[in-house]
Write a protein that holds these residues in place. Structure first.
Motif, PDB file in Angstrom:
ATOM      1  N   ALA A 436       8.138   3.608   8.473  1.00  0.00           N
ATOM      2  CA  ALA A 436       8.250   2.809   9.691  1.00  0.00           C
ATOM      3  C   ALA A 436       6.987   2.910  10.543  1.00  0.00           C
ATOM      4  O   ALA A 436       6.585   1.931  11.194  1.00  0.00           O
ATOM      5  CB  ALA A 436       9.468   3.262  10.492  1.00  0.00           C
ATOM      6  N   GLU A 437       6.330   4.056  10.530  1.00  0.00           N
ATOM      7  CA  GLU A 437       5.148   4.262  11.368  1.00  0.00           C
ATOM      8  C   GLU A 437       3.921   3.536  10.831  1.00  0.00           C
ATOM      9  O   GLU A 437       3.143   2.959  11.607  1.00  0.00           O
ATOM     10  CB  GLU A 437       4.856   5.760  11.480  1.00  0.00           C
ATOM     11  N   HIS A 438       3.742   3.535   9.529  1.00  0.00           N
ATOM     12  CA  HIS A 438       2.503   3.020   8.961  1.00  0.00           C
ATOM     13  C   HIS A 438       2.639   1.666   8.266  1.00  0.00           C
ATOM     14  O   HIS A 438       1.606   1.023   8.019  1.00  0.00           O
ATOM     15  CB  HIS A 438       1.939   4.026   7.947  1.00  0.00           C
ATOM     16  N   TRP A 439       3.871   1.223   7.928  1.00  0.00           N
ATOM     17  CA  TRP A 439       4.006   0.015   7.129  1.00  0.00           C
ATOM     18  C   TRP A 439       4.903  -1.052   7.729  1.00  0.00           C
ATOM     19  O   TRP A 439       4.770  -2.222   7.376  1.00  0.00           O
ATOM     20  CB  TRP A 439       4.524   0.377   5.732  1.00  0.00           C
ATOM     21  N   HIS A 467      -0.229   8.159  -4.346  1.00  0.00           N
ATOM     22  CA  HIS A 467      -1.003   7.893  -3.134  1.00  0.00           C
ATOM     23  C   HIS A 467      -0.273   8.476  -1.926  1.00  0.00           C
ATOM     24  O   HIS A 467       0.952   8.612  -1.932  1.00  0.00           O
ATOM     25  CB  HIS A 467      -1.199   6.390  -2.927  1.00  0.00           C
ATOM     26  N   ARG A 468      -1.028   8.761  -0.899  1.00  0.00           N
ATOM     27  CA  ARG A 468      -0.379   9.205   0.329  1.00  0.00           C
ATOM     28  C   ARG A 468       0.235   8.003   1.040  1.00  0.00           C
ATOM     29  O   ARG A 468      -0.163   6.851   0.823  1.00  0.00           O
ATOM     30  CB  ARG A 468      -1.366   9.924   1.228  1.00  0.00           C
ATOM     31  N   ILE A 469       1.177   8.268   1.896  1.00  0.00           N
ATOM     32  CA  ILE A 469       1.919   7.174   2.521  1.00  0.00           C
ATOM     33  C   ILE A 469       1.093   6.477   3.588  1.00  0.00           C
ATOM     34  O   ILE A 469       1.189   5.263   3.772  1.00  0.00           O
ATOM     35  CB  ILE A 469       3.243   7.717   3.109  1.00  0.00           C
ATOM     36  N   ARG A 470       0.222   7.188   4.297  1.00  0.00           N
ATOM     37  CA  ARG A 470      -0.550   6.584   5.378  1.00  0.00           C
ATOM     38  C   ARG A 470      -1.460   5.480   4.842  1.00  0.00           C
ATOM     39  O   ARG A 470      -2.049   5.594   3.787  1.00  0.00           O
ATOM     40  CB  ARG A 470      -1.403   7.646   6.081  1.00  0.00           C
ATOM     41  N   ARG A 498      -2.495  15.846   0.460  1.00  0.00           N
ATOM     42  CA  ARG A 498      -2.722  14.496   0.948  1.00  0.00           C
ATOM     43  C   ARG A 498      -1.585  14.025   1.842  1.00  0.00           C
ATOM     44  O   ARG A 498      -1.749  13.051   2.574  1.00  0.00           O
ATOM     45  CB  ARG A 498      -2.900  13.546  -0.225  1.00  0.00           C
ATOM     46  N   GLU A 499      -0.421  14.682   1.767  1.00  0.00           N
ATOM     47  CA  GLU A 499       0.714  14.280   2.594  1.00  0.00           C
ATOM     48  C   GLU A 499       0.823  15.106   3.868  1.00  0.00           C
ATOM     49  O   GLU A 499       1.756  14.923   4.636  1.00  0.00           O
ATOM     50  CB  GLU A 499       2.014  14.430   1.800  1.00  0.00           C
TER      51      GLU A 499
END
Length: 569
Positions: A436-439, A467-470, A498-499
């Motif tokens: 919700a924060e990044h996508w 991959h990282r979520i950000r 990375r997370e």
């Protein structure tokens, strides 16, 4: 490491490829049974059910003192009243039931311990104190505090009782099922008469199960099914006079064909490979069914990198729908998100059909895009369904309990294995929050708002791909590099940490000055000094020199003094 003042993040497990189903089970109806067939099946089921109940009671009495000698003794006693193969099936089924009860007992202990620790923590806090960092606060009133002390005493007594039973090897098992057992005390709510309940209870306690044997004719000597569908049962010794065929066997008038996986079943029994059978009666419909099952060995294992090559479909499971989004191998959302609804209200058969229908549509959509893997979360709400953890949030507890985590994962694994699609399981930590924060906002448009669940599907897919979520931010304008900031670097799938939360870097954010924390703190002036100097006008500030610079400056001053010694005084 987390930023100062924030809750530290827990370590996130790496994604892995879930193992496929270890067995196969198919079913067909026994049509055209004669009254004599029905009578024989009922007599055999009742007789073997009585032996199975007696053997289970003996196994429970043995407890932790069970050994191979006691197992052999029980099997010899059962063989005298049935046959060696019937006795082997009964004893193996008994051990499975006892082991399942032990695992359920341990899960109950874990749940009780979680509730006790939560109540103790909340009782130790002052009344009305709010929670912080994911931990609950104190109780709202003294009245609630008092009742929770009573609740704590009840849970502690139950925990001590269950723990004592586990240490002694004592378990509680109900042949026929706990649900049907509890219905006996409230038949009006179940909508059944005493006669209907008795018929279901007796049928559920019958035993008509035979384990398969490799190398034997058609893979089973007790319940034999030929490739043309003929079913015959080896009768126990006391019922051998009811046989209508040689060697004490009874041949049923019904024929089976197994429309689903029939070719695979025929190929298996033709090769005399082990195939287990179970005959059972549906009392409500008054129909007999035959189940065939076998195990799978040496299944091909597809590497994780191979599944990632074609992208994945990230799936976020919810109480009433599956939110899915397709991602390419680089972690970019492609196309439009999809929502697959299901209704889990009503009977168990209806819930299972709804879940299978939703998963079927999901798999068809994934195959149309050529995706090789589906990414899901490794959810387990066993410790989150108690009312002690979430307090008065009854609707939230019901929401968590309504998510079919176990049934969904089992169904998805079995259906994906048949469709040739792999399943990647990821850690569920922070997927909804970071999605919700990044996508959610970047993917939303005026015509297509993206929900929180769809954004979580993107986060799940990116974690499955490594991959990282950000998100990777866009580069700043050239004339605003100092004001906008640098572009966030993209972490590689193999990078550790990375997370985790980005470390806080002190100092200026320019390309020409390195952010050295010591120099930044040393040269920083307080707001009062800046205000005073701005009122007085421009004032040359003193330079902060290191010891090496002071010595170099003193040496240069001495050299100049020596060189100009004949000058003015």
């Amino acid at each position: 490491m987390a930023e100062s003042g924030k809750k530290p993040l827990r370590e996130i497990a790496r994604p892995f490829v879930a193992d496929g189903p270890s067995g196969v089970s198919i079913r067909d109806r026994l049509k055209g049974l004669t009254p004599e067939d029905d009578k024989v099946l009922r007599l055999v089921g009742e007789h073997m059910g009585h032996l199975a109940s007696r053997d289970l009671a003996a196994r429970c009495r043995d407890g932790l003192e069970h050994c191979t000698d006691t197992w052999a003794r029980r099997k010899r006693e059962l063989t005298a009243e049935s046959s060696s193969r019937w006795a082997g099936s009964v004893t193996s089924n008994t051990h499975d039931q006892w082991g399942l009860s032990r695992r359920a007992q341990w899960a109950h202990l874990v749940s009780l311990d979680a509730g006790i620790r939560t109540i103790r923590h909340r009782l130790s806090l002052p009344v009305g104190e709010k929670g912080s960092r994911g931990r609950p606060g104190g109780y709202r009133s003294k009245h609630e505090w008092f009742h929770k002390t009573r609740r704590l005493a009840i849970l502690q007594a139950e925990y001590d009782r269950v723990r004592a039973e586990r240490e002694a090897g004592k378990v509680s098992v109900a042949r026929g099922g706990r649900r049907l057992l509890h219905q006996r005390h409230n038949l009006a709510a179940a909508g059944k008469t005493p006669e209907q309940w008795s018929a279901e209870w007796e049928a559920s306690r019958w035993f008509l199960t035979a384990d398969g044997e490799s190398g034997k004719r058609f893979g089973n000597e007790t319940i034999r099914v030929t490739p043309d569908g003929e079913v015959s049962v080896k009768l126990p010794v006391p019922l051998a006079d009811l046989a209508n065929s040689r060697h004490g066997r009874y041949v049923l008038a019904a024929r089976v064909g197994f429309p689903h996986r029939g070719d695979e079943w025929r190929d298996r029994i033709t090769g005399n490979r082990a195939t287990a059978y179970r005959i059972h009666l549906d009392v409500t419909r008054d129909r007999w069914y035959l189940d065939a099952s076998w195990t799978r060995k040496d299944l091909p294992v597809i590497p994780l990198n191979t599944l990632r090559a074609g992208g994945v479909v990230g799936v976020d499971a919810n109480a009433d729908h599956l939110a899915a989004w397709r991602l390419d191998q680089y972690g970019n959302p492609v196309g439009q998100p999809r929502r697959f609804d299901y209704d889990l209200a009503g009977a168990a058969a209806h819930r299972d059909a709804q879940l299978r229908h939703a998963l079927t549509r999901l798999l068809h959509w994934a195959k149309d895009w050529g995706v090789q893997a589906i990414a899901i979360e490794d959810l387990d709400f066993a410790d989150s369904r108690t009312r002690e953890k979430h307090g008065r949030k009854k609707r939230f507890r019901q929401l968590i309990s309504g998510i079919p985590t176990g049934k969904l994962r089992a169904r998805l694994l079995s259906m994906c294995s048949e469709a040739g699609i792999g399943v990647i399981v990821v850690d569920p930590a922070y997927t909804s929050m970071w999605g919700a924060e990044h996508w959610q906002r970047p993917l939303s448009t005026d015509r297509r708002p993206v929900s929180r669940h769809q954004a979580a599907g993107v986060a799940i897919g990116r974690r499955a791909l490594g991959h990282r979520i950000r998100r990777r931010t866009a580069p700043p304008p050239r004339d605003q590099s100092d004001r906008v900031g640098h572009r966030t670097a993209q972490a590689r799938p193999s990078d550790r940490g990375r997370e985790e939360t980005r470390p806080r870097i002190l100092g200026p954010r320019t390309r020409s000055v390195s952010p050295i924390a010591e120099r930044t703190r040393a040269t920083r002036m307080s707001k009062t000094v800046r205000d005073v100097r701005s009122a007085q006008g421009w004032v040359q500030g003193s330079l902060l020199l290191t010891d090496e610079e002071r010595l170099r400056g003193a040496g240069q001053a001495g050299d100049r003094g020596s060189a100009g010694g004949g000058g003015r005084r």
